[in-house]
Design a protein around this motif. Structure first.
Motif: not given
Lengths: 366, 257
Positions: B90-93, B150
């Motif tokens: 979950f890239d944006r966390t 990310a």
């Protein structure tokens, strides 16, 4: 830059990082509570407007900013909340609190009904489907005339809480406080969700549906719940909006409102509660700013009142384009950058917030 | 004791048979590797086990219960965790949030207490955090805890993904090419982690891997797939000297590729 020395896991769980943080938000709420004593009735009305938009924005933010499901149909849920509240209170004589809560629940239920067929749609397809819903809403309100008053519209019933009469025009202070209370409660609930398992499930579904599934997160259930909560919150905003406008008909909840809502959270900053408030402020300020500018131009040029149709929408569009080009993280992102700049001065580097791909990852993961 | 049992699994994509009549068993506490040339059906096999892919026939049983009656998101609840070939984080966390999502199947509180953040939710959160911290300890992820995924280097993301799977406290972990794209040093670390996953956490490992030195160093048994069929199954040393395996990899003789 402050570094928090964390000694318990509770440090990462509690609402405020430290006492200073708590104080800051405490002062903000105190200022908000004191606002009726500081502003005249017109400006207070604008502040109320900001709060109502912020509540609606938080509803959409949950769905679009955190669960990654774009919706161009949230005016439909504003309408659902508004009419449900007016009908429950005006026709069935329910007390305000009960009617208000129920109106949100009804809007949320409508949201769930919409979510079930929409579950298979991703990204732009979902946006189009919800856009269709928004367009249908106007016609539906006209067709359901016995209930909604059709083209003639309805008037919001008077509010009375514990014997206290609240009227948007007669007692703008009380109405403002009512909206503020709802906004604060919604914000708290939103914050709580974000630090709980459901909030993480939203992020999981937004970032990668396939690995969300592998982690045991059901995208269908999560999206349905997100739709429900989002539409419930927006429905509450709709109920307040009904009182704010006093009279309303099918023309109030147009597609433009849906687009304005989406625009608002993008300008404010997707994926942050702050963003909903910033965006709401922009949405409330821009029309007033245009009015002032128009008067000024008329005065300078001596050409009398110029009316340019669609000016407001055009200005919003321009603002949106500038934000997407120069600050995709929205106002909240810009504020964060400034804060980091001052906290780290003089060590801030330009690429500290390198732009990341902001398209919806779920679109790739089908 | 058999933990996972795949029986006559056949998968077809249109006219292509990705897996044909594949049967094998993975015992409790085993490190079981699946190797084979590209397109052999290794990832399809993983997708069948984690229910992303429906077999045309055959069955997959986990602890004697068929997994085919479960949805893809129900598999985690049975105790099967997995990683993906092309990292799916979950890239944006942050790393911490990613690992906490791994605890999803262990959550108790329903949504209403979560909205008011009842004391029970807080207690639960603290317990989850404790469990996640043990995984962070185990995989040496301390420096990255609050970093956004990310921006992390590839090798670290690979480890984070394993960490996320382990936070589930699974009984079986499916590792899809854990060492692909890693440097020699990182691949060496991966070897120890895979061994420790079994030794310290008691998790059975089923992995797809191309790095043969890693496979022969850690695995108890190796299964070789080629064109959707099992062509060899046994201890790493036996498999490596198997004539058909050499054929499948080097393309000599009558092999199809």
């Amino acid at each position: 830059m402050r570094v928090h020395f964390k000694t318990t896991y509770d440090h990462d769980i509690r609402l405020f990082a430290d006492a200073r943080d708590a104080l800051r938000y405490g002062l903000l709420v105190a200022l908000a509570v004191a606002l009726p004593f500081l502003l005249d009735d017109f400006l207070l009305g604008e502040a109320t407007n900001v709060l109502i938009w912020a509540i609606a924005g938080m509803g959409l933010m949950l769905l679009t900013g955190h669960a990654g499901q774009p919706s161009l149909g949230h005016a439909a849920f504003l309408a659902a909340g508004c009419y449900a509240h007016a009908i429950l209170m005006g026709r069935f004589g329910l007390p305000f609190a009960a009617s208000f809560v129920l109106a949100g629940v009804i809007a949320g239920f409508v949201g769930v009904l919409v979510a079930i067929p929409a579950l298979r749609l991703h990204g732009i397809y979902l946006a189009i489907a919800t856009l269709a819903l928004s367009i249908l809403t106007e016609d539906f309100i006209v067709l359901a005339e016995p209930w909604t008053g059709g083209v003639a519209g309805m008037t919001a019933p008077d509010i009375s809480i514990l014997g206290m009469e609240i009227d948007r025009l007669g007692s703008p202070d009380s109405f403002y406080w009512l909206c503020l209370a709802v906004a604060v409660l919604v914000t708290l609930g939103y914050r709580n969700i974000l630090r709980a398992p459901f909030g993480r499930a939203l992020l999981a579904v937004r970032d990668s549906e396939i690995s969300a599934q592998a982690m045991g997160v059901s995208p269908a259930r999560t999206k349905t719940a997100a739709f429900g909560l989002s539409c419930m919150t927006t429905g509450w905003a709709g109920a307040l909006m009904g009182h704010f406008f006093y009279t309303f008909n099918h023309e109030v909840f147009t597609v433009v409102i849906s687009i304005q809502l989406l625009l608002m959270i993008v300008i404010g900053g997707l994926g942050s509660i702050h963003g909903a408030y910033y965006g709401a402020a922009v949405v409330a300020i821009v029309p007033q700013a245009i009015n002032v500018a128009r008067d000024w131009i008329a005065q300078v040029s001596g050409a009398g009142g110029v009316a340019i149709p669609g000016l407001e929408v055009g200005v919003f569009g321009l603002i949106l384009i500038f934000f997407i080009l120069f600050e995709p993280l929205g106002i909240h992102g810009r504020m964060t950058k400034w804060r980091v700049y001052f906290e780290l001065f003089p060590f801030y580097r330009r690429d500290m917030f390198r732009r990341q791909k902001s398209y919806l990852r779920t679109e790739r993961m089908r | 004791m058999t933990l996972l049992e795949v029986e006559n699994a056949t998968v077809r994509f249109g006219g292509l048979t990705a897996l044909e009549d594949v049967s094998f068993r993975v015992g409790q506490g085993e490190i079981f590797a699946v190797v084979g040339p590209n397109g052999a059906g290794k990832s399809t096999l993983f997708n069948v086990i984690s229910r992303f892919c429906q077999p045309a026939s055959g069955d997959v049983r986990f602890e004697g219960e068929s997994v085919l009656g479960h949805s893809p998101s129900g598999i985690a609840g049975l105790g099967i965790a997995r990683t993906f070939q092309n990292i799916e984080l979950f890239d944006r966390t942050t790393v911490l949030q990613n690992l906490l999502i791994g605890r999803h199947t262990r959550r108790r509180a329903s949504i209403l207490p979560q909205i008011v953040f009842a004391p029970a939710v807080r207690r639960e959160e603290i317990a989850h955090r404790g469990a996640v911290e043990r995984i962070i300890d185990f995989l040496d992820l301390h420096p990255y805890r609050d970093n956004a995924v990310a921006g992390l280097p590839y090798g670290v993301r690979k480890v984070v993904e394993i960490g996320r799977a382990l936070s589930m406290e699974p009984r079986l972990i499916l590792l899809d090419e854990p060492a692909s794209g890693l440097s020699v040093e990182e691949a060496g670390d991966m070897r120890f982690w895979i061994e420790d996953i079994r030794a310290q956490l008691g998790v059975t490992v089923l992995m797809v891997e191309h790095n043969m030195s890693l496979v022969s160093a850690v695995s108890d048994r190796v299964m070789v797939l080629a064109d959707g069929r099992i062509i060899a199954l046994g201890a790493p040393r036996e498999v490596q000297s198997d004539a058909r395996v050499v054929e499948a990899y080097l393309g000599t003789g009558t092999a199809m590729r």
